[in-house]
Enzyme design. Structure first.
Site, mmCIF file in Angstrom:
data_model
loop_
_atom_site.group_PDB
_atom_site.id
_atom_site.type_symbol
_atom_site.label_atom_id
_atom_site.label_comp_id
_atom_site.label_asym_id
_atom_site.label_seq_id
_atom_site.Cartn_x
_atom_site.Cartn_y
_atom_site.Cartn_z
ATOM 1 N N PHE A 149 0.979 -1.238 -0.021
ATOM 2 C CA PHE A 149 0.011 0.150 -0.004
ATOM 3 C C PHE A 149 0.900 1.311 -0.159
ATOM 4 O O PHE A 149 0.631 2.056 0.628
ATOM 5 C CB PHE A 149 -0.903 -0.072 1.236
ATOM 6 C CG PHE A 149 -1.767 -1.307 1.672
ATOM 7 C CD1 PHE A 149 -2.811 -1.354 0.739
ATOM 8 C CD2 PHE A 149 -1.392 -2.241 2.375
ATOM 9 C CE1 PHE A 149 -3.668 -2.596 0.782
ATOM 10 C CE2 PHE A 149 -2.165 -3.293 2.599
ATOM 11 C CZ PHE A 149 -3.419 -3.580 1.992
ATOM 12 N N CYS A 156 -5.837 3.296 9.881
ATOM 13 C CA CYS A 156 -6.157 4.336 10.041
ATOM 14 C C CYS A 156 -7.683 4.475 10.099
ATOM 15 O O CYS A 156 -8.328 5.742 10.100
ATOM 16 C CB CYS A 156 -5.566 5.234 8.807
ATOM 17 S SG CYS A 156 -6.463 4.832 7.147
ATOM 18 N N ALA A 184 2.321 -2.949 -9.646
ATOM 19 C CA ALA A 184 0.900 -2.509 -9.365
ATOM 20 C C ALA A 184 0.163 -3.768 -9.298
ATOM 21 O O ALA A 184 -0.283 -4.544 -10.309
ATOM 22 C CB ALA A 184 0.256 -1.499 -10.757
HETATM 23 N N1 SAH Z 1 1.652 3.998 2.984
HETATM 24 C C1 SAH Z 1 1.312 5.404 2.049
HETATM 25 C C2 SAH Z 1 -0.338 5.675 2.194
HETATM 26 C C3 SAH Z 1 -1.310 4.499 1.992
HETATM 27 S S1 SAH Z 1 -2.681 5.083 1.452
HETATM 28 C C4 SAH Z 1 2.151 6.532 2.582
HETATM 29 O O1 SAH Z 1 2.728 6.374 3.352
HETATM 30 O O2 SAH Z 1 1.773 7.507 1.712
HETATM 31 C C5 SAH Z 1 -3.598 3.548 0.956
HETATM 32 C C6 SAH Z 1 -3.167 2.904 -0.605
HETATM 33 O O3 SAH Z 1 -3.587 1.542 -0.533
HETATM 34 C C7 SAH Z 1 -3.561 3.592 -1.802
HETATM 35 O O4 SAH Z 1 -2.594 4.250 -2.345
HETATM 36 C C8 SAH Z 1 -4.576 2.538 -2.436
HETATM 37 O O5 SAH Z 1 -4.340 2.992 -3.893
HETATM 38 C C9 SAH Z 1 -4.064 1.499 -1.839
HETATM 39 N N2 SAH Z 1 -4.831 0.139 -1.938
HETATM 40 C C10 SAH Z 1 -6.108 0.220 -1.840
HETATM 41 N N3 SAH Z 1 -6.556 -1.055 -1.910
HETATM 42 C C11 SAH Z 1 -5.548 -1.924 -2.358
HETATM 43 C C12 SAH Z 1 -5.379 -3.154 -2.236
HETATM 44 N N4 SAH Z 1 -6.452 -4.277 -2.385
HETATM 45 N N5 SAH Z 1 -4.142 -3.688 -2.927
HETATM 46 C C13 SAH Z 1 -3.119 -2.967 -2.812
HETATM 47 N N6 SAH Z 1 -3.352 -1.629 -2.802
HETATM 48 C C14 SAH Z 1 -4.277 -1.156 -2.388
#
Ligand code: SAH
Length: 392
Positions: free
Chosen positions: A227, A336, A276
């Site tokens: 993420f 969060c 991705a």
């Molecule tokens: N760790 C990051 C913030 C994460 S926000 C930082 O420090 O800036 C959460 C992220 O999870 C988003 O970018 C979103 O695109 C991604 N996300 C949401 N569902 C997901 C999934 N099922 N698998 C992978 N990524 C996902």
């Protein structure tokens, strides 16, 4: 000014400086205030108790002051100057290696409904209440005055944060300036901030101090940043001397941002790769090459009713990571979701660990940084929870 009268006894929470008045606490409203207007609040005994922004909805008034005072230019400059003073005191503002921080954190700065993040010479302002939307021009004026010399641009970004039923028609756009230079610095690392299209105000400022802690553990480790969004944790892991860093996010846009940010700080460095892909799929197919894993998912529960499912989601996700992390591995795991309590989260990690049968120890308990302060009278403002686990 329109007056709001409370039901008998409903002033109790206000005497303890809680900044919200729920619609159910109101006996009657004199006249018909517009959404976003400042109203005065009186007890059933007709005694003044607070004033704040009126809004139709479950939270009917968000308190701006417990004194009768005009909400004018002086009011906004005083509040913003106080917020700025705090950021200087904790060392995130006026710091030669850092110009990325939260200047206003809603209730935490006694400004319910208002968020302001600073990215180098741009302030990104976000309204979460009708009142802050209505006051946006006044706030921008005060902000420009308080931040004179350090901020040139004020970008307003509230298209997705305001209740759509209130006919406010917010439009994203610059209230001041209009610069396109969007590289900001966080503790010496550069980040390209996409405030036009990015999530929230363009960056997750709230993980700054937790990223610093990760940097300390990164040396010689194989890191998975799950993420990753803009690659914040990945950049700190790289600087900390990780052997390799893999960043994963399901959004192709996020992966592109991560690649750009890595390139900005570590041009041509072969230690980093980004994918991705869906988190659950990746965790299923990956091997056991990682010994430092970050799990920072989006809020799994936005409402109380979704809590059970959310906890199940956190449990599954964490169990997969704990199962596969190399012996001696370190897991940084976060939630969060505001409705998930510290206890909920810890119990979930307990269950996830037990499912794997591995020996797990708790090294750190993390939360949001000091530029996201929690108003002591508004404990609901504490939302970020993190645990750092050592897996034998
Ligand atoms: N760790 C990051 C913030 C994460 S926000 C930082 O420090 O800036 C959460 C992220 O999870 C988003 O970018 C979103 O695109 C991604 N996300 C949401 N569902 C997901 C999934 N099922 N698998 C992978 N990524 C996902």
């Amino acid at each position: 000014m329109h007056k709001v009268f409370l039901k008998p006894g409903k002033e109790e929470s206000l005497r303890r400086f809680h900044p919200w008045i729920f619609s159910g606490a109101i006996a009657r409203v004199d006249g018909e205030p517009e959404e976003g207007e400042v109203v005065e609040v009186y007890t059933a005994q007709k005694e003044f108790i607070a004033e704040g922004h009126f809004q139709i909805g479950s939270i009917a008034v968000r308190v701006l002051s417990f004194e009768p005072e005009p909400v004018d230019h002086r009011f906004w400059t005083r509040k913003l100057a106080t917020a700025y003073e705090l950021r200087r005191a904790i060392g995130v503002a006026g710091n030669p290696t850092n110009n990325t921080y939260r200047l206003v954190h809603g209730e935490g700065d006694n400004l319910p409904g208002l968020i302001v993040d600073i990215y180098a010479r741009t302030a990104v302002m976000q309204a979460h209440s009708a009142g802050m939307h209505v006051s946006r021009v006044d706030i921008a004026e005060a902000l420009a005055e308080v931040m004179e010399g350090s901020v040139d641009n004020i970008y307003y970004k509230s298209e997705t944060t305001l209740p759509f039923k209130a006919d406010l028609f917010p439009e994203n756009g610059f209230l001041r300036g209009g610069g396109s230079d969007n590289v900001a610095e966080e503790y010496g690392l550069k980040f390209r901030i996409d405030w036009l299209k990015g999530q929230k105000t363009g960056f997750f400022v709230d993980q700054r101090e937790n990223r610093v802690l990760l940097e300390r553990y990164a040396k010689g480790r194989s890191v998975l940043n799950m993420f990753c969004y803009t690659g914040g944790f990945s950049c700190y892991a790289m600087r900390g001397g990780a052997e390799l860093v893999h960043s994963v996010d399901s959004s192709a846009k996020a992966i592109e941002l991560t690649r750009q940010n890595i390139e900005l700080n570590f041009p041509g460095d072969p230690r980093h790769e980004a994918f991705a892909e869906d988190a659950f799929k990746y965790l299923d197919r990956m091997g056991d090459q990682y010994d430092l894993i970050v799990l920072d998912p989006p809020a799994f529960a936005k409402h109380k009713d979704a809590l059970r499912n959310a906890l199940q989601g956190y449990r599954k996700l964490n169990a997969k990571a704990i199962e596969k992390i190399r012996p001696g591995g370190i897991l940084f795991t976060f939630s969060c979701s505001q409705v998930v309590s510290k206890d909920n989260f810890r119990t979930t990690l307990f269950t996830a660990s037990a499912l794997t049968g591995r020996s797990v120890r708790l090294l750190h308990q993390l939360t949001q940084p000091a530029d996201h302060p929690v108003n002591i009278y508004h404990p609901e403002g504490e939302y970020l929870k993190g645990l750092v686990l050592y897996v034998e």
